[in-house]
Motif scaffolding. Structure first.
Motif, PDB file in Angstrom:
ATOM      1  N   UNK B  12       4.111  40.675  46.934  1.00  0.00           N
ATOM      2  CA  UNK B  12       3.534  39.381  46.592  1.00  0.00           C
ATOM      3  C   UNK B  12       4.159  38.923  45.278  1.00  0.00           C
ATOM      4  N   UNK B  13       4.048  37.652  45.018  1.00  0.00           N
ATOM      5  CA  UNK B  13       4.660  37.077  43.825  1.00  0.00           C
ATOM      6  C   UNK B  13       3.813  37.305  42.579  1.00  0.00           C
ATOM      7  N   UNK B  14       4.468  37.326  41.453  1.00  0.00           N
ATOM      8  CA  UNK B  14       3.786  37.423  40.166  1.00  0.00           C
ATOM      9  C   UNK B  14       2.714  36.346  40.059  1.00  0.00           C
ATOM     10  N   UNK B  80      -5.757  40.684  42.113  1.00  0.00           N
ATOM     11  CA  UNK B  80      -5.590  39.260  41.818  1.00  0.00           C
ATOM     12  C   UNK B  80      -4.692  39.086  40.599  1.00  0.00           C
ATOM     13  N   UNK B  81      -4.107  37.898  40.479  1.00  0.00           N
ATOM     14  CA  UNK B  81      -3.242  37.605  39.327  1.00  0.00           C
ATOM     15  C   UNK B  81      -2.262  38.762  39.105  1.00  0.00           C
ATOM     16  N   UNK B  82      -1.493  39.054  40.127  1.00  0.00           N
ATOM     17  CA  UNK B  82      -0.609  40.206  40.159  1.00  0.00           C
ATOM     18  C   UNK B  82       0.342  40.229  38.959  1.00  0.00           C
ATOM     19  N   UNK B  87       3.029  46.990  40.049  1.00  0.00           N
ATOM     20  CA  UNK B  87       3.998  47.538  41.009  1.00  0.00           C
ATOM     21  C   UNK B  87       3.852  49.054  40.994  1.00  0.00           C
ATOM     22  N   UNK B  88       3.402  49.597  42.125  1.00  0.00           N
ATOM     23  CA  UNK B  88       3.007  51.001  42.178  1.00  0.00           C
ATOM     24  C   UNK B  88       2.711  51.380  43.616  1.00  0.00           C
ATOM     25  N   UNK B  89       2.455  52.666  43.810  1.00  0.00           N
ATOM     26  CA  UNK B  89       1.937  53.156  45.081  1.00  0.00           C
ATOM     27  C   UNK B  89       0.424  53.232  44.963  1.00  0.00           C
ATOM     28  N   UNK B 109       5.173  45.831  45.836  1.00  0.00           N
ATOM     29  CA  UNK B 109       6.288  45.254  45.086  1.00  0.00           C
ATOM     30  C   UNK B 109       5.884  43.878  44.573  1.00  0.00           C
ATOM     31  N   UNK B 110       6.139  43.638  43.306  1.00  0.00           N
ATOM     32  CA  UNK B 110       5.840  42.345  42.704  1.00  0.00           C
ATOM     33  C   UNK B 110       7.138  41.533  42.647  1.00  0.00           C
ATOM     34  N   UNK B 111       7.141  40.411  43.322  1.00  0.00           N
ATOM     35  CA  UNK B 111       8.351  39.581  43.419  1.00  0.00           C
ATOM     36  C   UNK B 111       8.489  38.636  42.226  1.00  0.00           C
TER      37      UNK B 111
END
Lengths: 117, 111
Positions: B12-14, B80-82, B87-89, B109-111
């Motif tokens: 997902x996006x930042x 929320x509000x990534x 970014x982790x398992x 994954x943070x895009x």
């Protein structure tokens, strides 16, 4: 502050033995069940063993049953894992963890065990 | 014993939100689970305990951005509000009698 500090990892030959320790602080150690969890390189988490707060009950995953023994010394606030007949498949980072209300709620930093000739 | 099923990856996006799923196998739909986060190269960290009712209790210091919910055999972790540090398992965990089980983990994954 809850702290769990593992030690005792290292390189051991197949068939060998190793004893891991986990020094606990910041809580009343004897009031909590404790657990060992391992993680092979690049893999997920695998539960290894657990022990009740008194030490009267010990439980194991199928892959280590009969080879590993968990114990604790509540006077020393220390958890142990005696590992015998080690195999290459036991190579992993071993984490000590506290159990509370059925869940893991604190983790140690881990100690690496490598089984290789 | 129960089996916990997680999808292998999510992205997902930042600044956006992502919802992770942990599914309990048949016969274990009422079980309590825990969610854990493992950032690259670090030990796992406990995030929360999540009941079948959807009630959850977070660990010390876990940001408000992390929340849990449940529906039937599914247990969810919503971030929320990534942020990049998310970014982790992410692993779910449950117990059955005297054994414990972990899911296979979801890589976020943070895009």
């Amino acid at each position: 502050e809850v702290q769990l500090l593992e030690s005792g990892g290292g390189l051991v030959q197949p068939g060998g033995s190793l004893r891991l320790s986990c020094a606990a602080s910041g809580f009343t150690f004897s009031n909590y069940a404790m657990s060992w969890v391992r993680q092979a390189p690049g893999k997920g988490l695998e539960w290894v063993s657990a022990i009740t707060g008194s030490g009267g009950g010990a439980y194991y995953g199928d892959s280590v049953k009969g080879r590993f023994t968990v114990s604790r010394d509540n006077s020393k606030n220390t958890l142990y894992l005696q590992m015998n007949s080690l195999r290459a498949g036991d190579t992993a980072v071993y984490y000590c963890a506290r159990l509370r209300d059925g869940c893991t709620d604190y983790w140690g930093q881990g100690t690496l065990v490598t089984v290789s000739s | 014993q129960p089996v916990l099923t997680q999808s292998s990856s999510a992205s997902a996006s930042l600044g956006s939100s992502v919802k992770l799923t942990c599914t309990l196998s048949s016969g274990y739909s009422s079980y309590i689970i825990a969610w854990h986060q493992q950032q690259p190269g670090k030990a796992p960290r406990y995030l929360m305990k999540l009941e079948g009712s959807g009630s959850y209790n977070k660990g010390s210091g876990v940001p408000d951005r992390f929340s849990g919910s449940s529906s039937g055999a599914d247990r969810y972790l919503t971030i929320s509000n990534l942020q990049f540090e998310d970014e982790a398992d992410y692993y779910c965990e449950t117990r059955d009698s005297n054994t414990r089980v972990f899911g296979s983990g979801t890589k976020v994954t943070v895009l």
